[in-house]
Motif scaffolding. Structure first.
Motif, PDB file in Angstrom:
ATOM      1  N   LYS A 267       0.840  -1.215   0.000  1.00  0.00           N
ATOM      2  CA  LYS A 267       0.000   0.000   0.000  1.00  0.00           C
ATOM      3  C   LYS A 267       0.869   1.257   0.000  1.00  0.00           C
ATOM      4  CE  LYS A 267      -3.960  -2.089   2.373  1.00  0.00           C
ATOM      5  NZ  LYS A 267      -4.752  -2.124   3.624  1.00  0.00           N
ATOM      6  N   ASP A 268       1.957   1.215   0.724  1.00  0.00           N
ATOM      7  CA  ASP A 268       2.852   2.378   0.751  1.00  0.00           C
ATOM      8  C   ASP A 268       3.405   2.670  -0.641  1.00  0.00           C
ATOM      9  OD1 ASP A 268       2.462   2.767   3.445  1.00  0.00           O
ATOM     10  OD2 ASP A 268       4.298   1.732   4.068  1.00  0.00           O
ATOM     11  N   LEU A 269       3.707   1.609  -1.389  1.00  0.00           N
ATOM     12  CA  LEU A 269       4.175   1.808  -2.766  1.00  0.00           C
ATOM     13  C   LEU A 269       3.055   2.352  -3.647  1.00  0.00           C
ATOM     14  CD1 LEU A 269       6.319  -1.435  -3.282  1.00  0.00           C
ATOM     15  CD2 LEU A 269       7.144   0.902  -2.897  1.00  0.00           C
ATOM     16  N   PHE A 270       1.840   1.835  -3.449  1.00  0.00           N
ATOM     17  CA  PHE A 270       0.693   2.337  -4.214  1.00  0.00           C
ATOM     18  C   PHE A 270       0.468   3.826  -3.941  1.00  0.00           C
ATOM     19  CE2 PHE A 270      -1.638  -2.033  -4.506  1.00  0.00           C
ATOM     20  CZ  PHE A 270      -0.816  -2.384  -5.552  1.00  0.00           C
ATOM     21  N   ASN A 271       0.577   4.206  -2.674  1.00  0.00           N
ATOM     22  CA  ASN A 271       0.323   5.602  -2.301  1.00  0.00           C
ATOM     23  C   ASN A 271       1.356   6.560  -2.902  1.00  0.00           C
ATOM     24  OD1 ASN A 271      -1.947   4.945  -0.779  1.00  0.00           O
ATOM     25  ND2 ASN A 271      -0.770   4.647   1.095  1.00  0.00           N
ATOM     26  N   GLY A 272       2.493   6.024  -3.281  1.00  0.00           N
ATOM     27  CA  GLY A 272       3.528   6.861  -3.876  1.00  0.00           C
ATOM     28  C   GLY A 272       3.393   7.049  -5.373  1.00  0.00           C
ATOM     29  N   LEU A 273       2.400   6.372  -5.977  1.00  0.00           N
ATOM     30  CA  LEU A 273       2.203   6.472  -7.425  1.00  0.00           C
ATOM     31  C   LEU A 273       1.446   7.742  -7.796  1.00  0.00           C
ATOM     32  CD1 LEU A 273       1.180   2.799  -8.306  1.00  0.00           C
ATOM     33  CD2 LEU A 273       3.380   3.897  -8.742  1.00  0.00           C
ATOM     34  N   ASP A 274       1.832   8.343  -8.881  1.00  0.00           N
ATOM     35  CA  ASP A 274       1.137   9.516  -9.418  1.00  0.00           C
ATOM     36  C   ASP A 274       0.519   9.115 -10.749  1.00  0.00           C
ATOM     37  OD1 ASP A 274       0.172  11.989 -10.018  1.00  0.00           O
ATOM     38  OD2 ASP A 274       2.108  12.852 -10.596  1.00  0.00           O
ATOM     39  N   LEU A 275      -0.760   8.681 -10.699  1.00  0.00           N
ATOM     40  CA  LEU A 275      -1.427   8.154 -11.885  1.00  0.00           C
ATOM     41  C   LEU A 275      -2.752   8.868 -12.112  1.00  0.00           C
ATOM     42  CD1 LEU A 275      -0.954   4.332 -11.196  1.00  0.00           C
ATOM     43  CD2 LEU A 275       0.305   5.680 -12.870  1.00  0.00           C
ATOM     44  N   SER A 276      -3.151   8.944 -13.362  1.00  0.00           N
ATOM     45  CA  SER A 276      -4.475   9.451 -13.702  1.00  0.00           C
ATOM     46  C   SER A 276      -5.370   8.267 -14.042  1.00  0.00           C
ATOM     47  CB  SER A 276      -4.398  10.406 -14.894  1.00  0.00           C
ATOM     48  OG  SER A 276      -4.062   9.691 -16.082  1.00  0.00           O
ATOM     49  N   ARG A 277      -6.665   8.516 -14.146  1.00  0.00           N
ATOM     50  CA  ARG A 277      -7.604   7.451 -14.468  1.00  0.00           C
ATOM     51  C   ARG A 277      -7.269   6.805 -15.812  1.00  0.00           C
ATOM     52  NH1 ARG A 277     -13.481   8.671 -16.754  1.00  0.00           N
ATOM     53  NH2 ARG A 277     -13.825   6.629 -17.670  1.00  0.00           N
ATOM     54  N   ASN A 278      -6.786   7.598 -16.760  1.00  0.00           N
ATOM     55  CA  ASN A 278      -6.489   7.074 -18.091  1.00  0.00           C
ATOM     56  C   ASN A 278      -5.249   6.185 -18.116  1.00  0.00           C
ATOM     57  OD1 ASN A 278      -8.683   8.441 -19.191  1.00  0.00           O
ATOM     58  ND2 ASN A 278      -7.481  10.280 -19.636  1.00  0.00           N
ATOM     59  N   ASP A 279      -4.486   6.171 -17.022  1.00  0.00           N
ATOM     60  CA  ASP A 279      -3.290   5.331 -16.967  1.00  0.00           C
ATOM     61  C   ASP A 279      -3.619   3.864 -16.696  1.00  0.00           C
ATOM     62  OD1 ASP A 279      -1.405   7.324 -17.477  1.00  0.00           O
ATOM     63  OD2 ASP A 279      -1.368   7.964 -15.381  1.00  0.00           O
ATOM     64  N   ILE A 280      -4.865   3.588 -16.259  1.00  0.00           N
ATOM     65  CA  ILE A 280      -5.275   2.227 -15.927  1.00  0.00           C
ATOM     66  C   ILE A 280      -6.267   1.729 -16.970  1.00  0.00           C
ATOM     67  CG2 ILE A 280      -6.366   0.752 -14.208  1.00  0.00           C
ATOM     68  CD1 ILE A 280      -3.732   1.861 -13.283  1.00  0.00           C
ATOM     69  N   ILE A 281      -5.996   0.538 -17.496  1.00  0.00           N
ATOM     70  CA  ILE A 281      -6.907  -0.112 -18.444  1.00  0.00           C
ATOM     71  C   ILE A 281      -7.507  -1.327 -17.737  1.00  0.00           C
ATOM     72  CG2 ILE A 281      -7.141  -1.193 -20.706  1.00  0.00           C
ATOM     73  CD1 ILE A 281      -4.523   0.206 -21.491  1.00  0.00           C
ATOM     74  N   ASN A 282      -8.837  -1.362 -17.648  1.00  0.00           N
ATOM     75  CA  ASN A 282      -9.488  -2.447 -16.911  1.00  0.00           C
ATOM     76  C   ASN A 282      -9.986  -3.587 -17.794  1.00  0.00           C
ATOM     77  OD1 ASN A 282      -9.545  -1.607 -14.034  1.00  0.00           O
ATOM     78  ND2 ASN A 282     -10.573   0.181 -14.877  1.00  0.00           N
ATOM     79  N   HIS A 283      -9.994  -3.384 -19.104  1.00  0.00           N
ATOM     80  CA  HIS A 283     -10.569  -4.413 -19.985  1.00  0.00           C
ATOM     81  C   HIS A 283      -9.662  -4.655 -21.188  1.00  0.00           C
ATOM     82  CE1 HIS A 283     -14.174  -4.181 -17.550  1.00  0.00           C
ATOM     83  NE2 HIS A 283     -14.080  -2.870 -17.625  1.00  0.00           N
ATOM     84  N   HIS A 284      -8.378  -4.757 -20.920  1.00  0.00           N
ATOM     85  CA  HIS A 284      -7.381  -4.929 -21.980  1.00  0.00           C
ATOM     86  C   HIS A 284      -7.556  -6.294 -22.647  1.00  0.00           C
ATOM     87  CE1 HIS A 284      -3.785  -4.014 -24.127  1.00  0.00           C
ATOM     88  NE2 HIS A 284      -3.062  -4.958 -23.575  1.00  0.00           N
ATOM     89  N   LYS A 285      -7.836  -6.283 -23.940  1.00  0.00           N
ATOM     90  CA  LYS A 285      -7.981  -7.503 -24.739  1.00  0.00           C
ATOM     91  C   LYS A 285      -9.080  -8.428 -24.210  1.00  0.00           C
ATOM     92  CE  LYS A 285      -3.134  -7.502 -26.249  1.00  0.00           C
ATOM     93  NZ  LYS A 285      -1.884  -8.275 -26.370  1.00  0.00           N
ATOM     94  N   GLN A 286     -10.137  -7.853 -23.667  1.00  0.00           N
ATOM     95  CA  GLN A 286     -11.232  -8.667 -23.130  1.00  0.00           C
ATOM     96  C   GLN A 286     -12.247  -8.989 -24.215  1.00  0.00           C
ATOM     97  OE1 GLN A 286     -12.872  -7.235 -19.478  1.00  0.00           O
ATOM     98  NE2 GLN A 286     -14.578  -8.689 -19.460  1.00  0.00           N
ATOM     99  N   GLU A 287     -12.674 -10.237 -24.278  1.00  0.00           N
ATOM    100  CA  GLU A 287     -13.642 -10.698 -25.269  1.00  0.00           C
ATOM    101  C   GLU A 287     -15.016 -10.097 -24.979  1.00  0.00           C
ATOM    102  OE1 GLU A 287     -15.150 -11.608 -28.211  1.00  0.00           O
ATOM    103  OE2 GLU A 287     -13.474 -13.030 -28.235  1.00  0.00           O
TER     104      GLU A 287
END
Length: 450
Positions: free
Chosen positions: A138-158
């Motif tokens: 969690k400490d590593l996660f909290n150090g990330l600087d990401l926007s919503r567009n940086d995460i893909i939730n359905h990559h190559k999903q059928e």
């Protein structure tokens, strides 16, 4: 960790953000050299996905879940059959090595872990293992600087799924199929819809947090929790075809959007949905499946389909009878026999069951009103009617995508911005004419049946 407060692992999670690439490098480099060598040398690494890419999928999904709610855990599958590389439902080609990666992260104290449980007599389902990030991760996660567009939730999903019953005829499972011109065309429609919806914001205004926990009670009275994440990351839609039908003419309805899982009984959250900050309306076809069956006989059903015009049972009030008849008839359309119909009705109404004789009287009264529907009830017609209404939905969605107008399908109803209500009505009429050669009645929160 509450194992009942969980969401399934998302095998389609991904990120190309440099910050996440660096996170994976950091975590991997921190593993003991022995663990690194074991991961690289494991014999179950079929496919071309590297250990770091597998780790990236795991960490992206855990990050996404952590940002939804730090208390959430993740259900993780460990069986060999869950990680088949050459499988259209495993679009990223994740090998079973992912289990070794999770074990290595657990051993390095990046993950909390609770083993799964095999199904026992009386249990509803198997229980998958649960994982959750530790404070270290969690400490590593909290150090990330990401926007919503940086995460893909359905990559190559059928988006076109074909299902059938498993070997024990207990549950539906995804099965392999070869693409046809029809599946290719349908996939393009669904993908265009998903791409269009990424440009729009859908939310439930009455919820303080973007998550809803729905409780279910089994026959033993045990309560289980269904966690429903809300928001733009949970709008991905796909179509499901059934019975292993290679012609793709069984079922075919649209699923996936979080709005479909929101309750309507007791607490109606669907009415609180806003699209792009605007209140919405839900418009649905009136008595769609009985109407479709009647059309097959060249008949039209006018007025309230489920109002029998008289009291059938002394034990049931007239004010309650209409809803009972509606539920009973809709079950009968999907069931294969009367006994199956009555059992299914009482399973859904444990607090107020009716005898088979009472249900028989109610069904007989409906058939008396519409005798031409007698052969259609309790004869497994629902699966074909779902295909018909899915065709209507496809036609409606195509028009909305062409005009870049957001729409939320719920089988035989649609949620749209209030400003798009009149457009939806016109499109629904056109879609019915295209598919059926006939216009069907519909109703909304604001209008009488038309």
């Amino acid at each position: 960790m509450d194992p009942d407060y969980s969401v399934p692992f998302n095998r389609h999670a991904w990120s190309d953000a440099e910050a996440f690439v660096e996170l994976v490098d950091t975590v991997y480099a921190s593993l003991p050299m022995k663990s690194q060598k074991e991961l690289i040398g494991s014999s179950n690494n079929k496919g071309s996905m590297s250990v770091k890419d597998i780790m990236r999928v795991v960490l992206v999904d855990l990050y996404n879940t952590y940002k939804q709610d730090p208390k959430l855990s993740t259900g993780f599958a460990r069986k060999h059959k869950d990680w088949v590389v050459n499988d259209r439902y495993n679009g990223q080609g994740i090998p079973r090595k992912i289990v070794d990666v999770v074990d290595a992260l657990k051993k390095a104290r990046y993950l909390r872990y609770e083993p799964g449980k095999s199904k026992k007599a009386g249990d509803d389902v198997n229980k998958r293992s649960r994982i959750q990030p530790t404070k270290k991760l969690k400490d590593l996660f909290n150090g990330l600087d990401l926007s919503r567009n940086d995460i893909i939730n359905h990559h190559k999903q059928e988006t076109i799924l074909l299902r059938n019953k498993d070997a024990n005829d207990e549950k539906s499972v995804n099965i392999k199929y070869e693409d046809t011109p029809a599946t290719t065309r349908m996939r393009k429609v669904v993908e265009s819809y998903n791409e269009m919806m990424l440009k729009h914001h859908v939310d439930v205004a009455s919820l303080r947090e973007p998550i809803f926990v729905r409780e279910h009670k089994n026959e033993k009275g045990e309560v289980t929790k269904e966690v429903i994440p809300i928001g733009p990351d949970h709008m991905f839609t796909y179509r499901v075809f059934s019975r292993g039908d290679s012609k793709f003419r069984k079922h075919g309805r649209w699923y996936g959007g979080f709005w479909q899982r929101l309750p309507k009984k007791r607490v109606d959250l669907r009415k609180d949905i806003y699209i792009d900050g605007e209140p919405t309306d839900e418009i649905d076809f009136s008595g769609l499946h009985p109407t479709l069956l009647a059309l097959e006989h060249g008949k039209l059903l006018d007025g309230d389909k489920y109002d029998l015009g008289r009291t059938v049972l002394d034990t049931v009030k007239m004010s309650e009878q209409r809803n009972i008849v509606k539920e009973l008839v809709l079950i009968a359309i999907n069931a294969k026999s009367k006994s199956e119909t009555y059992a299914a009705y009482n399973a859904q109404n444990k607090d107020k069951t009716l005898t088979d004789a009472e249900l028989d009287q109610l069904l007989a009264a409906f058939i008396e009103k519409y005798p031409f529907l007698q052969s259609e009830l309790c004869s497994d017609k629902g699966i074909d009617l779902m295909y018909t209404d899915s065709q209507i939905t496809e036609a409606v969605i195509r028009r909305f995508v062409e005009d870049n107008k957001p729409i939320l399908p719920i089988h035989d109803s649609y949620i749209v911005k209030q400003s798009d209500r009149n457009f939806l009505k016109l499109v629904m009429k056109d879609a019915c004419n295209d598919v059926l050669g006939h216009t069907l009645p519909f109703e909304s929160e604001f209008d009488e049946v038309r």
